[in-house]
Design a protein around this motif. Structure first.
Motif, PDB file in Angstrom:
ATOM      1  N   LEU A 194       8.371  90.186  47.392  1.00 32.52           N
ATOM      2  CA  LEU A 194       8.847  90.237  48.823  1.00 32.52           C
ATOM      3  C   LEU A 194       9.821  91.185  49.007  1.00 32.52           C
ATOM      4  N   ALA A 195      10.036  92.349  48.354  1.00 29.69           N
ATOM      5  CA  ALA A 195      11.147  93.240  48.542  1.00 29.69           C
ATOM      6  C   ALA A 195      10.909  93.959  49.970  1.00 29.69           C
ATOM      7  N   PRO A 196       9.923  94.513  50.450  1.00 31.83           N
ATOM      8  CA  PRO A 196      10.055  95.062  51.628  1.00 31.83           C
ATOM      9  C   PRO A 196      10.061  94.044  52.752  1.00 31.83           C
ATOM     10  N   TRP A 197       9.516  93.202  52.626  1.00 31.41           N
ATOM     11  CA  TRP A 197       9.628  92.053  53.596  1.00 31.41           C
ATOM     12  C   TRP A 197      10.596  91.353  54.093  1.00 31.41           C
ATOM     13  N   ASN A 198      11.715  91.315  53.036  1.00 29.26           N
ATOM     14  CA  ASN A 198      12.940  90.748  53.140  1.00 29.26           C
ATOM     15  C   ASN A 198      13.904  91.533  54.193  1.00 29.26           C
ATOM     16  N   PHE A 199      13.693  92.563  53.953  1.00 29.85           N
ATOM     17  CA  PHE A 199      14.557  93.561  55.065  1.00 29.85           C
ATOM     18  C   PHE A 199      13.867  93.335  56.491  1.00 29.85           C
ATOM     19  N   LEU A 200      12.570  93.374  56.683  1.00 28.78           N
ATOM     20  CA  LEU A 200      12.022  92.911  57.868  1.00 28.78           C
ATOM     21  C   LEU A 200      12.474  91.893  58.480  1.00 28.78           C
ATOM     22  N   VAL A 201      12.633  90.808  57.517  1.00 27.38           N
ATOM     23  CA  VAL A 201      13.061  89.314  58.050  1.00 27.38           C
ATOM     24  C   VAL A 201      14.441  89.513  58.496  1.00 27.38           C
ATOM     25  N   LEU A 202      15.210  90.254  58.055  1.00 26.77           N
ATOM     26  CA  LEU A 202      16.540  90.427  58.075  1.00 26.77           C
ATOM     27  C   LEU A 202      16.731  91.071  59.579  1.00 26.77           C
ATOM     28  N   LEU A 203      16.109  92.084  59.564  1.00 26.42           N
ATOM     29  CA  LEU A 203      16.107  93.022  60.658  1.00 26.42           C
ATOM     30  C   LEU A 203      15.507  92.078  62.138  1.00 26.42           C
ATOM     31  N   LEU A 204      14.441  91.327  61.933  1.00 22.62           N
ATOM     32  CA  LEU A 204      14.072  90.472  62.822  1.00 22.62           C
ATOM     33  C   LEU A 204      15.031  89.358  63.274  1.00 22.62           C
ATOM     34  N   THR A 205      15.691  88.801  62.301  1.00 22.84           N
ATOM     35  CA  THR A 205      16.682  87.730  62.355  1.00 22.84           C
ATOM     36  C   THR A 205      17.919  88.329  63.003  1.00 22.84           C
ATOM     37  N   ALA A 206      18.349  89.409  62.943  1.00 16.02           N
ATOM     38  CA  ALA A 206      19.583  90.097  63.626  1.00 16.02           C
ATOM     39  C   ALA A 206      19.248  90.407  65.161  1.00 16.02           C
ATOM     40  N   ILE A 207      17.793  90.895  65.260  1.00 17.99           N
ATOM     41  CA  ILE A 207      17.425  91.110  66.690  1.00 17.99           C
ATOM     42  C   ILE A 207      17.475  89.711  67.525  1.00 17.99           C
ATOM     43  N   ALA A 208      16.903  88.813  66.836  1.00 18.33           N
ATOM     44  CA  ALA A 208      16.778  87.280  67.372  1.00 18.33           C
ATOM     45  C   ALA A 208      18.297  87.125  67.976  1.00 18.33           C
ATOM     46  N   GLN A 209      19.112  87.200  67.041  1.00 15.63           N
ATOM     47  CA  GLN A 209      20.597  86.800  67.335  1.00 15.63           C
ATOM     48  C   GLN A 209      21.108  87.781  68.495  1.00 15.63           C
ATOM     49  N   PHE A 210      20.899  88.854  68.480  1.00 17.41           N
ATOM     50  CA  PHE A 210      21.358  89.870  69.617  1.00 17.41           C
ATOM     51  C   PHE A 210      20.635  89.155  70.915  1.00 17.41           C
TER      52      PHE A 210
END
Length: 103
Positions: free
Chosen positions: A67-83
């Motif tokens: 899941l290594a590449p996908w966890n960073f994508l999830v983190l980025l999408l979560t931060a964008i959703a929070q913004f």
């Protein structure tokens, strides 16, 4: 291990959004500054967001390397959703203030 990794990512995202809910409650009726610092963010919200981010990142490094590449994508999408949530909140507060000014 992938199931455990996915559960950790979901728990991290859940903590991240629980942190966002706490922040929205703390700033009810006021604008949320985009430059959030430790002084402007509730302490419990700050801690929840940190633990959520660590869970998401640690999943790829320690638990499920698949899941290594996908966890960073999830983190980025979560931060964008929070913004986006902050932007919607700030726009709603601004609209309410304009309505109060007109009356």
């Amino acid at each position: 291990m992938i199931v455990l990794g996915a559960a950790m990512i979901l728990a991290g995202v859940g903590l991240f959004f629980a942190s966002t809910v706490l922040l929205l409650r703390a700033y009810r009726g006021r604008r949320i500054p985009y430059r959030i610092s430790n002084e402007t963010m509730p302490e419990s919200s700050n801690l929840m967001q940190l633990i959520g981010m660590l869970l998401i990142i640690a999943t790829g490094f320690f638990v499920a390397r698949e899941l290594a590449p996908w966890n960073f994508l999830v983190l980025l999408l979560t931060a964008i959703a929070q913004f986006i949530i902050f932007a919607i909140h700030n726009r709603r507060v601004k609209a309410e203030q304009h309505v109060d000014d007109v009356e």
